[in-house]
Design a protein around this motif. Structure first.
Motif, PDB file in Angstrom:
ATOM      1  N   GLY A 139       0.844  -1.479   0.431  1.00 11.63           N
ATOM      2  CA  GLY A 139      -0.481  -0.334   0.187  1.00 11.63           C
ATOM      3  C   GLY A 139       0.819   1.231   0.119  1.00 11.63           C
ATOM      4  O   GLY A 139       0.545   1.956  -0.393  1.00 11.63           O
ATOM      5  N   VAL A 140       1.966   1.502   0.546  1.00 13.45           N
ATOM      6  CA  VAL A 140       2.940   2.356   0.523  1.00 13.45           C
ATOM      7  C   VAL A 140       3.509   3.193  -0.619  1.00 13.45           C
ATOM      8  O   VAL A 140       3.369   3.668  -1.476  1.00 13.45           O
ATOM      9  N   VAL A 141       3.752   2.021  -1.083  1.00 15.86           N
ATOM     10  CA  VAL A 141       4.699   1.937  -2.648  1.00 15.86           C
ATOM     11  C   VAL A 141       3.722   2.197  -3.457  1.00 15.86           C
ATOM     12  O   VAL A 141       3.536   3.445  -4.842  1.00 15.86           O
ATOM     13  N   ARG A 142       1.972   1.724  -3.862  1.00 11.91           N
ATOM     14  CA  ARG A 142       0.893   2.192  -4.042  1.00 11.91           C
ATOM     15  C   ARG A 142       0.578   3.150  -4.370  1.00 11.91           C
ATOM     16  O   ARG A 142       0.405   4.291  -5.243  1.00 11.91           O
ATOM     17  N   ASP A 143       0.698   3.281  -3.017  1.00 12.33           N
ATOM     18  CA  ASP A 143       0.443   4.931  -2.903  1.00 12.33           C
ATOM     19  C   ASP A 143       0.744   6.175  -3.225  1.00 12.33           C
ATOM     20  O   ASP A 143       1.391   7.678  -3.308  1.00 12.33           O
ATOM     21  N   ILE A 144       3.201   5.868  -2.613  1.00 14.63           N
ATOM     22  CA  ILE A 144       3.549   7.335  -3.175  1.00 14.63           C
ATOM     23  C   ILE A 144       3.979   7.262  -5.000  1.00 14.63           C
ATOM     24  O   ILE A 144       4.082   7.851  -5.546  1.00 14.63           O
ATOM     25  N   LEU A 145       3.770   5.627  -5.574  1.00 15.06           N
ATOM     26  CA  LEU A 145       3.539   6.325  -6.947  1.00 15.06           C
ATOM     27  C   LEU A 145       2.800   6.290  -7.403  1.00 15.06           C
ATOM     28  O   LEU A 145       2.692   7.432  -8.729  1.00 15.06           O
ATOM     29  N   VAL A 146       1.916   7.426  -6.721  1.00 17.16           N
ATOM     30  CA  VAL A 146       0.513   8.235  -7.723  1.00 17.16           C
ATOM     31  C   VAL A 146       0.929   9.837  -6.672  1.00 17.16           C
ATOM     32  O   VAL A 146       0.338  10.291  -6.475  1.00 17.16           O
ATOM     33  N   THR A 147       1.896  10.039  -5.646  1.00 22.54           N
ATOM     34  CA  THR A 147       2.554  10.697  -5.139  1.00 22.54           C
ATOM     35  C   THR A 147       1.349  11.409  -4.242  1.00 22.54           C
ATOM     36  O   THR A 147       1.211  12.379  -3.583  1.00 22.54           O
ATOM     37  N   GLU A 148       0.447  10.004  -3.896  1.00 22.83           N
ATOM     38  CA  GLU A 148      -0.150  10.880  -2.184  1.00 22.83           C
ATOM     39  C   GLU A 148       1.001   9.881  -1.690  1.00 22.83           C
ATOM     40  O   GLU A 148       1.453   9.721  -0.804  1.00 22.83           O
ATOM     41  N   ILE A 149       0.228  11.090   0.267  1.00 25.51           N
ATOM     42  CA  ILE A 149       1.241  10.431   1.331  1.00 25.51           C
ATOM     43  C   ILE A 149       0.475   8.303   1.679  1.00 25.51           C
ATOM     44  O   ILE A 149      -1.156   8.303   1.441  1.00 25.51           O
TER      45      ILE A 149
ATOM     46  N   GLY B 139      16.959  10.132   5.435  1.00 23.46           N
ATOM     47  CA  GLY B 139      16.151  11.523   5.134  1.00 23.46           C
ATOM     48  C   GLY B 139      14.970  10.859   3.482  1.00 23.46           C
ATOM     49  O   GLY B 139      14.091  11.482   3.604  1.00 23.46           O
ATOM     50  N   VAL B 140      15.568  10.532   2.783  1.00 21.57           N
ATOM     51  CA  VAL B 140      15.043  10.481   1.575  1.00 21.57           C
ATOM     52  C   VAL B 140      13.552   9.785   1.579  1.00 21.57           C
ATOM     53  O   VAL B 140      12.265   9.967   1.392  1.00 21.57           O
ATOM     54  N   VAL B 141      14.188   8.304   1.903  1.00 25.10           N
ATOM     55  CA  VAL B 141      12.203   7.724   2.865  1.00 25.10           C
ATOM     56  C   VAL B 141      11.683   8.814   3.251  1.00 25.10           C
ATOM     57  O   VAL B 141      10.457   8.674   3.342  1.00 25.10           O
ATOM     58  N   ARG B 142      11.873   9.585   4.264  1.00 25.56           N
ATOM     59  CA  ARG B 142      11.319   9.746   5.396  1.00 25.56           C
ATOM     60  C   ARG B 142      10.632  11.146   4.482  1.00 25.56           C
ATOM     61  O   ARG B 142       9.732  11.607   4.738  1.00 25.56           O
ATOM     62  N   ASP B 143      11.550  11.858   3.263  1.00 23.26           N
ATOM     63  CA  ASP B 143      11.195  13.075   2.660  1.00 23.26           C
ATOM     64  C   ASP B 143      10.231  12.162   2.014  1.00 23.26           C
ATOM     65  O   ASP B 143       8.738  12.977   1.308  1.00 23.26           O
ATOM     66  N   ILE B 144       9.668  11.418   1.574  1.00 24.05           N
ATOM     67  CA  ILE B 144       9.342  10.763   0.111  1.00 24.05           C
ATOM     68  C   ILE B 144       7.610  10.276   1.267  1.00 24.05           C
ATOM     69  O   ILE B 144       6.724  10.550  -0.050  1.00 24.05           O
ATOM     70  N   LEU B 145       7.456   9.343   1.851  1.00 28.59           N
ATOM     71  CA  LEU B 145       7.024   9.417   2.646  1.00 28.59           C
ATOM     72  C   LEU B 145       5.627  10.431   2.724  1.00 28.59           C
ATOM     73  O   LEU B 145       4.500  10.607   3.067  1.00 28.59           O
ATOM     74  N   VAL B 146       5.811  11.500   3.055  1.00 29.80           N
ATOM     75  CA  VAL B 146       5.256  12.601   3.327  1.00 29.80           C
ATOM     76  C   VAL B 146       5.187  13.553   1.582  1.00 29.80           C
ATOM     77  O   VAL B 146       4.834  14.570   2.095  1.00 29.80           O
ATOM     78  N   THR B 147       5.401  13.043   0.796  1.00 34.91           N
ATOM     79  CA  THR B 147       5.833  13.233  -0.262  1.00 34.91           C
ATOM     80  C   THR B 147       6.201  14.901  -0.544  1.00 34.91           C
ATOM     81  O   THR B 147       5.845  16.148  -0.965  1.00 34.91           O
ATOM     82  N   GLU B 148       6.886  15.041   0.171  1.00 35.80           N
ATOM     83  CA  GLU B 148       7.837  16.039   0.161  1.00 35.80           C
ATOM     84  C   GLU B 148       9.339  16.076  -0.927  1.00 35.80           C
ATOM     85  O   GLU B 148       9.637  14.546  -0.190  1.00 35.80           O
ATOM     86  N   ILE B 149       9.766  16.789  -1.368  1.00 36.78           N
ATOM     87  CA  ILE B 149      11.091  16.486  -2.238  1.00 36.78           C
ATOM     88  C   ILE B 149      12.462  16.575  -1.575  1.00 36.78           C
ATOM     89  O   ILE B 149      12.017  17.091  -0.304  1.00 36.78           O
ATOM     90  N   PRO B 150      13.019  14.957  -1.349  1.00 38.67           N
ATOM     91  CA  PRO B 150      14.099  15.351  -0.170  1.00 38.67           C
ATOM     92  C   PRO B 150      15.039  16.844  -0.296  1.00 38.67           C
ATOM     93  O   PRO B 150      15.430  17.119  -0.757  1.00 38.67           O
ATOM     94  N   ARG B 151      15.265  17.180   1.092  1.00 42.01           N
ATOM     95  CA  ARG B 151      15.859  17.804   1.725  1.00 42.01           C
ATOM     96  C   ARG B 151      17.278  18.230   1.251  1.00 42.01           C
ATOM     97  O   ARG B 151      17.952  18.609   0.723  1.00 42.01           O
ATOM     98  N   VAL B 152      17.911  16.607   0.907  1.00 36.76           N
ATOM     99  CA  VAL B 152      19.159  16.045   0.218  1.00 36.76           C
ATOM    100  C   VAL B 152      19.581  16.898  -1.198  1.00 36.76           C
ATOM    101  O   VAL B 152      19.982  17.388  -1.679  1.00 36.76           O
ATOM    102  N   LEU B 153      18.056  17.223  -2.165  1.00 37.64           N
ATOM    103  CA  LEU B 153      18.126  17.285  -3.489  1.00 37.64           C
ATOM    104  C   LEU B 153      18.031  18.523  -2.778  1.00 37.64           C
ATOM    105  O   LEU B 153      18.245  19.437  -4.491  1.00 37.64           O
ATOM    106  N   ARG B 154      17.346  19.284  -2.419  1.00 39.02           N
ATOM    107  CA  ARG B 154      16.816  20.989  -2.416  1.00 39.02           C
ATOM    108  C   ARG B 154      17.822  22.249  -1.461  1.00 39.02           C
ATOM    109  O   ARG B 154      17.803  22.661  -2.246  1.00 39.02           O
ATOM    110  N   GLU B 155      18.283  21.406  -0.721  1.00 35.62           N
ATOM    111  CA  GLU B 155      19.223  22.524  -0.264  1.00 35.62           C
ATOM    112  C   GLU B 155      20.184  22.774   0.622  1.00 35.62           C
ATOM    113  O   GLU B 155      20.789  21.516   0.859  1.00 35.62           O
ATOM    114  N   GLU B 156      21.821  23.421   0.143  1.00 37.04           N
ATOM    115  CA  GLU B 156      22.413  23.732   1.473  1.00 37.04           C
ATOM    116  C   GLU B 156      23.817  22.082   1.312  1.00 37.04           C
ATOM    117  O   GLU B 156      23.457  22.102   0.140  1.00 37.04           O
ATOM    118  N   ILE B 157      24.775  22.717   1.622  1.00 32.72           N
ATOM    119  CA  ILE B 157      25.398  21.400   1.718  1.00 32.72           C
ATOM    120  C   ILE B 157      25.338  19.954   2.816  1.00 32.72           C
ATOM    121  O   ILE B 157      25.288  20.329   3.375  1.00 32.72           O
TER     122      ILE B 157
END
Lengths: 208, 208, 208
Positions: A139-149, B139-157
Motif C-alpha cells: 500500500g505504501v508503494v502504491r500510494d507513493i507511485l501516485v504521489t499520495e501520502i 532522510g530521502v525515504v522520510r521525505d518521500i513518505l510525506v511527498t516532499e522533495i528530499p531535503r538532500v536534493l533541495r538545499e545546502e551542503i
C-alpha cells in the motif's frame, strides 16, 4: 497429521492468493481513479499486491523473492488489475466487502511475513517489523507511485491492527502453539481490530 | 591493543545509536508537523533512522539487514519517535542542538557505511556511493513518505558533506591509517563541513 | 566463434553504457528543470541511470549489485549529470535525438534485465517483470524523488514497449535462438514500438 499439515499449507497458499488479489484490487482501483491507462492499472495493481513481500524477501535475504519464484502471485496481481479496470463501477459500489477483504489481506500478510521472518531466525521485534512491512508495504508503494501520502500514515487503525497480528505470531512461536492456531489467532486479531476500528471510528492520538 | 580495539568498536556502536536516535528524531518531528498520529510518528521515525542502513545492506548483500539483527536500532528509533511525539515543542525550540546532532549523525553514518562497503570488497567509488546512501537514505525515504522533495536534493551542503567523509575513509583505508584515526577524521570532516555550510550559508551552483 | 562471443559481450557492454548515460541524462535534465544544484543534478542522474539495475540485482539476489562492482556505471552516470548541468540548453533543443536515445536505452535495459533474470533461473513471467523493472525502474525513482507521478504511469506506450522486448528475449531463450539474434530482436522491437508510438501518438485505453 501429515494430511493436516498439507491442508494447512494449502490454506495458507489460498489466503496468500486472496491477500495478493485484494491488495491488487486496491492498487487497480486507485489507478482507475487517477485515470491511468490499462497498463498503468496493471502496474499499480502488481506493485500494491507484491511490493510488501518483495521488500520482506530482500531485507531478510530470501532471494530470488517469492514473487519471482511462484508465478501465481503475478497471475493473481494481474487478474486483480484487469478486474479493477473492467469492473471498477461495480467494485466502487461494493465498499463494505472490499474493506472486509482488505482487512483479511492485512491479517494474512502480517501473519505470513512474521512467520517467515521467525523461520529465518530473526528476533521477535525484527520479525514483527517485517510482518508489518509485508502487510503495509504494498500500500505504501502504491500510494507513493501516485504521489499520495501513504494511507497507513494518514488515518485510522491500519498498521496497528497488523502489529497486533504480528505480536500474536511471535507470542505463539515463543509458547510453542501449533502453527494453525497461531496463524488463525493472528489473522483474526488483525482482521477484527481493523474492522472494529472502521466501524467504531477508533483513532490514535495526535500530537497537539 | 585488544582493549583499544574493543573500546573503539564500543565507540562506533554508541555513535551508531546516536545517529539512529537523531535521524529518528528528524523523522518524528516531520511526522508531528504533518499531524500524523502516534503510530505514524513512530513509523516515520523508524524509516528515517533505519532506511539508509537497510538499503546499504540490501545493496551489498549483508542480509538479514543489520537493523533486523540487533534490536538496539529499533529501540533507539522508537524511542526517538516517542520523544518527538511527547517533546516536540521543546525540540522545536532547540533548533541549534538538533542541527549539530544531525550533522554528527550524517558523519557517523557516512563513515560507517563506507567502512562496511570497503570491508565487503567494493571499490572506492562504490564504497563512497554506499556511504552517502547510508547517510542520506533515511532522510530521502522520510521525505518521500510525506511527498516532499528530499531535503538532500533541495538545499545546502548536505550530501556533499557526507561525500567528504566517505572520501577520507577510502583514502585512509588506501594509505593504511589506523581505523580510529580514519573514522575520527571522516566524522569530523563531514560534521565540520555541514556545520560551517549552515553557519556561512554556503551553496553549490545551480544551472541557469 | 569465440571472437564473435567476445565481440557480442563488448557490444552489450557498450549498449549498457549508452543506456546508463542516456537515462542519466534524463535524470540530470529533470533536475536542472526543477532547479536543483549541481550535486542534486548528479544525484538524480545517478538514480535514474542505476536504480533499475540495482533493484533488479537486489530482487534476484546478485549482490553486491552490478553498479557497485563495475565503476563504469557510476562514471557514465556522473558524466551524464555533468553534461546535463553544462549543456542543458543544447540538449533541450535536441528533443528528437534524446527521445531516440532514450528508446534505445529502454530496449537495452529491458533485454539485459530479462537475460540476466533468465540466467538466474527465473521463470519467463518473472524474467519479463524483472526486465521491465530494469528498464523503467530508474525513471520511476527519478520522478518520485522530485514528487512527480512516474512518467511510465502517465502516458504513452513506454513500459509496453519494454514488455515487447522482454517477451522476445524469453521466446528466443525458449526456442534456443543465438543470443546475438535474440538480443538484437528484443532491442529492435522495444525501440521500434516506442518510437512509432511517439510518432503516431498511439495510446492505451483508459477506464471510463
Amino acid at each position: 497429521m501429515n494430511i493436516l499439515a498439507q491442508d494447512f499449507s494449502l490454506i495458507v497458499w489460498w489466503l496468500d492468493m486472496i491477500g495478493t488479489f485484494v491488495f491488487g484490487l486496491s492498487g487497480g482501483m486507485l489507478a482507475v481513479r487517477r485515470q491511468l491507462d490499462l497498463f498503468g492499472v496493471i502496474v499499480l495493481a502488481t506493485a500494491a499486491a507484491t511490493a510488501g513481500g518483495a521488500i520482506r524477501d530482500m531485507a531478510i535475504g530470501d532471494q530470488p523473492a517469492a514473487v519471482l519464484r511462484d508465478p501465481s502471485y503475478l497471475i493473481a496481481a494481474c487478474a486483480a488489475g484487469l478486474t479493477a479496470f473492467l469492473c471498477h463501477r461495480l467494485i466502487e459500489r461494493a465498499d463494505k466487502p472490499v474493506m472486509l477483504l482488505d482487512a483479511l489481506g492485512l491479517g494474512v500478510f502480517a501473519v505470513a511475513g512474521t512467520s517467515k521472518a521467525l523461520a529465518f531466525g530473526l528476533h521477535p521485534a525484527a520479525a514483527s517489523l517485517i510482518g508489518v512491512m509485508t502487510a503495509v508495504g504494498g500500500g505504501v508503494v502504491r500510494d507513493i507511485l501516485v504521489t499520495e501520502i501513504p494511507r497507513v500514515l494518514r488515518e485510522e487503525i491500519y498498521a496497528v491492527a497488523a502489529v497486533a497480528g504480528t505480536l500474536i505470531v511471535t507470542l505463539g512461536a515463543h509458547l510453542g502453539w501449533p502453527p494453525v492456531v497461531t496463524a488463525s489467532a493472528g489473522v483474526t486479531a488483525t482482521f477484527a481490530l481493523r474492522v472494529l476500528s472502521v466501524r467504531l471510528g477508533l483513532r490514535i492520538p495526535r500530537a497537539r
